[in-house]
Enzyme design. Structure first.
Site, PDB file in Angstrom:
ATOM      1  N   SER A  13       8.562  16.055  60.257  1.00  0.00           N
ATOM      2  CA  SER A  13       8.020  16.795  59.162  1.00  0.00           C
ATOM      3  C   SER A  13       6.911  16.078  58.599  1.00  0.00           C
ATOM      4  O   SER A  13       6.113  16.968  57.893  1.00  0.00           O
ATOM      5  CB  SER A  13       9.153  16.893  57.853  1.00  0.00           C
ATOM      6  N   LEU A  92       7.446  -1.053  66.622  1.00  0.00           N
ATOM      7  CA  LEU A  92       6.325  -1.922  66.150  1.00  0.00           C
ATOM      8  C   LEU A  92       5.286  -1.653  67.370  1.00  0.00           C
ATOM      9  O   LEU A  92       5.489  -1.586  68.342  1.00  0.00           O
ATOM     10  CB  LEU A  92       6.847  -3.340  66.407  1.00  0.00           C
ATOM     11  N   HIS A 109       5.040   4.696  55.014  1.00  0.00           N
ATOM     12  CA  HIS A 109       6.349   4.226  54.787  1.00  0.00           C
ATOM     13  C   HIS A 109       6.983   4.703  53.467  1.00  0.00           C
ATOM     14  O   HIS A 109       6.311   4.679  52.409  1.00  0.00           O
ATOM     15  CB  HIS A 109       6.152   2.742  54.665  1.00  0.00           C
TER      16      HIS A 109
HETATM   17  C1  GAR Z   1       9.319   9.476  57.175  1.00  0.00           C
HETATM   18  O1  GAR Z   1       9.891   9.203  55.867  1.00  0.00           O
HETATM   19  C2  GAR Z   1       8.275   8.145  57.305  1.00  0.00           C
HETATM   20  O2  GAR Z   1       8.035   7.793  56.221  1.00  0.00           O
HETATM   21  C3  GAR Z   1       9.250   7.085  57.682  1.00  0.00           C
HETATM   22  O3  GAR Z   1      10.087   8.035  58.831  1.00  0.00           O
HETATM   23  C4  GAR Z   1      10.160   9.181  58.193  1.00  0.00           C
HETATM   24  C5  GAR Z   1       9.890  10.185  59.142  1.00  0.00           C
HETATM   25  O4  GAR Z   1      10.248  11.581  58.778  1.00  0.00           O
HETATM   26  N1  GAR Z   1       8.783   5.886  58.214  1.00  0.00           N
HETATM   27  C6  GAR Z   1       9.180   4.780  58.247  1.00  0.00           C
HETATM   28  O5  GAR Z   1      10.325   4.444  57.790  1.00  0.00           O
HETATM   29  C7  GAR Z   1       8.315   4.048  59.016  1.00  0.00           C
HETATM   30  N2  GAR Z   1       8.652   2.489  58.953  1.00  0.00           N
HETATM   31  P1  GAR Z   1       9.850  12.725  59.862  1.00  0.00           P
HETATM   32  O6  GAR Z   1      10.123  12.679  61.183  1.00  0.00           O
HETATM   33  O7  GAR Z   1      10.370  14.100  59.144  1.00  0.00           O
HETATM   34  O8  GAR Z   1       8.049  12.887  59.378  1.00  0.00           O
END
Ligand code: GAR
Length: 188
Positions: A13, A92, A109
């Site tokens: 997203s 990482l 994050h």
């Molecule tokens: C997001 O909320 C991002 O901030 C998080 O993963 C999600 C991905 O959602 N990232 C972390 O937790 C990094 N440590 P998405 O695939 O719908 O963009």
């Protein structure tokens, strides 16, 4: 105009929000590549629909992180990528990419770092019953969500917010805040 590669592992997203901002003209970058470490992840289809080339790989098919990061690094250099933008890339970054892209790897994050690093930051915050959650955009270093902070945005929660409400509020902020922050970083 800066050239970026977006790294993602899941739904995408945030990837989509960046693409939409580029299309709307509010984020002036060229998206050269999606790098995805999860074959079958929904983000891959989003990239294909947006005509963004993809490099999808399975880390287990390589002997080491050095091996797959070297392949990625070569692709990024071939495409003259300036910045690596992590958007839900749940791995990482190793020394190979960190040294090739010093201070040029950025992550989003879903917490007010240094609170709640790592996986399931939203769940961690919800279970801790904090009144304020948020989003952090930061440079990536070798640690888990530890690099220098570029920008943060806080959101207040109400007592009756469900886990789903909290998730929705955080994602809604992310989708606006990431393109905005990158635009002001790259095109001030
Ligand atoms: C997001 O909320 C991002 O901030 C998080 O993963 C999600 C991905 O959602 N990232 C972390 O937790 C990094 N440590 P998405 O695939 O719908 O963009």
């Amino acid at each position: 105009m800066k050239k970026i590669a977006i790294f993602a592992s899941g739904t995408g997203s945030n990837f989509q929000a960046l693409i939409d901002a580029v299309k709307a003209g509010s984020l002036n970058v060229e998206v050269k590549l999606l790098v995805c470490d999860k074959p079958g992840a929904a983000v891959i289809e989003k990239a294909e629909r947006a005509s963004v080339p993809t490099f999808v790989f399975h880390p287990k098919q390589y002997a080491s992180k050095i091996e797959f990061e070297t392949i990625i690094m070569n692709k990024l250099q071939e495409l003259e990528v300036d910045y690596v933008i992590l958007a839900g890339y749940m791995r990482l970054i190793g020394a190979t990419l960190l040294s090739a892209f010093q201070n040029r790897i950025i992550n989003i994050h879903p917490s007010l770092l240094p609170a709640f690093p790592g996986k399931d930051a939203i769940g961690q915050a919800f279970r801790a019953r904090v009144k304020e959650v948020g989003v952090t955009i930061h440079y990536v270093d070798a640690g888990m969500d530890t690099g220098p902070i570029i920008a943060q945005r806080a959101i207040q929660l109400s007592d009756n917010d469900s886990m789903e409400d909290v998730e929705n509020k955080i994602h809604a902020i992310e989708h606006i805040f990431y393109p905005e922050t990158l635009e002001s970083l790259f095109n001030k």
